[in-house]
Design a protein around this motif. Sequence first.
Motif, mmCIF file in Angstrom:
data_model
loop_
_atom_site.group_PDB
_atom_site.id
_atom_site.type_symbol
_atom_site.label_atom_id
_atom_site.label_comp_id
_atom_site.label_asym_id
_atom_site.label_seq_id
_atom_site.Cartn_x
_atom_site.Cartn_y
_atom_site.Cartn_z
ATOM 1 N N ARG A 9 17.506 -2.377 53.265
ATOM 2 C CA ARG A 9 18.001 -3.442 52.396
ATOM 3 C C ARG A 9 17.761 -4.750 53.156
ATOM 4 O O ARG A 9 17.341 -5.845 52.535
ATOM 5 C CB ARG A 9 19.264 -3.044 51.730
ATOM 6 C CG ARG A 9 19.291 -2.197 50.636
ATOM 7 C CD ARG A 9 20.461 -2.022 50.024
ATOM 8 N NE ARG A 9 20.511 -0.943 48.936
ATOM 9 C CZ ARG A 9 21.279 -0.827 47.820
ATOM 10 N NH1 ARG A 9 21.796 -2.085 47.624
ATOM 11 N NH2 ARG A 9 21.082 -0.049 46.941
ATOM 12 N N ILE A 13 15.606 -8.194 52.268
ATOM 13 C CA ILE A 13 16.276 -9.611 52.308
ATOM 14 C C ILE A 13 15.606 -10.513 53.067
ATOM 15 O O ILE A 13 15.360 -11.811 52.912
ATOM 16 C CB ILE A 13 17.849 -9.415 52.432
ATOM 17 C CG1 ILE A 13 18.522 -8.729 51.035
ATOM 18 C CG2 ILE A 13 18.346 -10.799 52.540
ATOM 19 C CD1 ILE A 13 19.889 -8.370 51.647
ATOM 20 N N GLN A 16 12.773 -11.689 51.781
ATOM 21 C CA GLN A 16 12.905 -12.603 50.551
ATOM 22 C C GLN A 16 13.157 -13.946 51.243
ATOM 23 O O GLN A 16 12.600 -14.925 50.446
ATOM 24 C CB GLN A 16 13.989 -12.074 49.652
ATOM 25 C CG GLN A 16 14.003 -11.270 48.610
ATOM 26 C CD GLN A 16 15.219 -10.846 47.963
ATOM 27 O OE1 GLN A 16 16.305 -10.255 48.650
ATOM 28 N NE2 GLN A 16 15.166 -11.019 46.829
ATOM 29 N N ALA A 40 18.180 -13.491 46.375
ATOM 30 C CA ALA A 40 18.368 -13.158 47.902
ATOM 31 C C ALA A 40 20.032 -13.123 48.145
ATOM 32 O O ALA A 40 20.499 -12.397 48.643
ATOM 33 C CB ALA A 40 17.775 -14.105 48.821
ATOM 34 N N ARG A 41 20.698 -14.045 47.435
ATOM 35 C CA ARG A 41 21.993 -14.057 47.662
ATOM 36 C C ARG A 41 22.882 -12.966 47.070
ATOM 37 O O ARG A 41 23.463 -12.394 47.632
ATOM 38 C CB ARG A 41 22.734 -15.463 47.256
ATOM 39 C CG ARG A 41 24.161 -15.488 47.584
ATOM 40 C CD ARG A 41 24.442 -16.946 47.028
ATOM 41 N NE ARG A 41 26.071 -17.105 47.435
ATOM 42 C CZ ARG A 41 26.525 -18.120 47.696
ATOM 43 N NH1 ARG A 41 26.015 -19.294 47.570
ATOM 44 N NH2 ARG A 41 27.719 -18.193 48.219
ATOM 45 N N ALA A 43 21.539 -10.127 46.618
ATOM 46 C CA ALA A 43 21.127 -8.616 47.157
ATOM 47 C C ALA A 43 21.968 -8.814 48.461
ATOM 48 O O ALA A 43 22.389 -7.736 48.924
ATOM 49 C CB ALA A 43 19.438 -8.800 47.480
ATOM 50 N N LEU A 44 22.089 -9.860 49.331
ATOM 51 C CA LEU A 44 23.114 -9.869 50.304
ATOM 52 C C LEU A 44 24.590 -9.537 50.355
ATOM 53 O O LEU A 44 25.207 -8.997 50.864
ATOM 54 C CB LEU A 44 23.076 -11.139 51.117
ATOM 55 C CG LEU A 44 23.267 -11.658 52.418
ATOM 56 C CD1 LEU A 44 22.686 -10.381 53.721
ATOM 57 C CD2 LEU A 44 23.241 -12.884 53.113
#
Length: 109
Positions: A9, A13, A16, A40-41, A43-44
Amino acid sequence: MGTEEITNRLKRIEGQIRGLQRMVEEQRDCEAILTQLMAARAALDSVGLLVADNFVQECVLTAEGNLARQRVGRVLELVFSRFSVPSRGNLVQTFKEEQNHDETGCRDG
């Protein structure tokens, strides 16, 4: 979720973020950049919650007594300090107060 899945993961990211850099360099539309930045944020943040869950499973649930309470308090502080939720301080403070009541033998109810 295992280390390999979390690492995968994070690599996605990373891709991204590289895409975002290209978008900025190419002076792409601001709305498109912001949309990708928010993705992206998110996902993080999702990976962060997975890591926190792993910590709880591996470190908190195996601890006993005061050590478990301390670790739960630390997890709450770390997770809630990330999010700008107005009541987060109250939640952490409430947990600490309950911990102090448990240590002194005082319990409500």
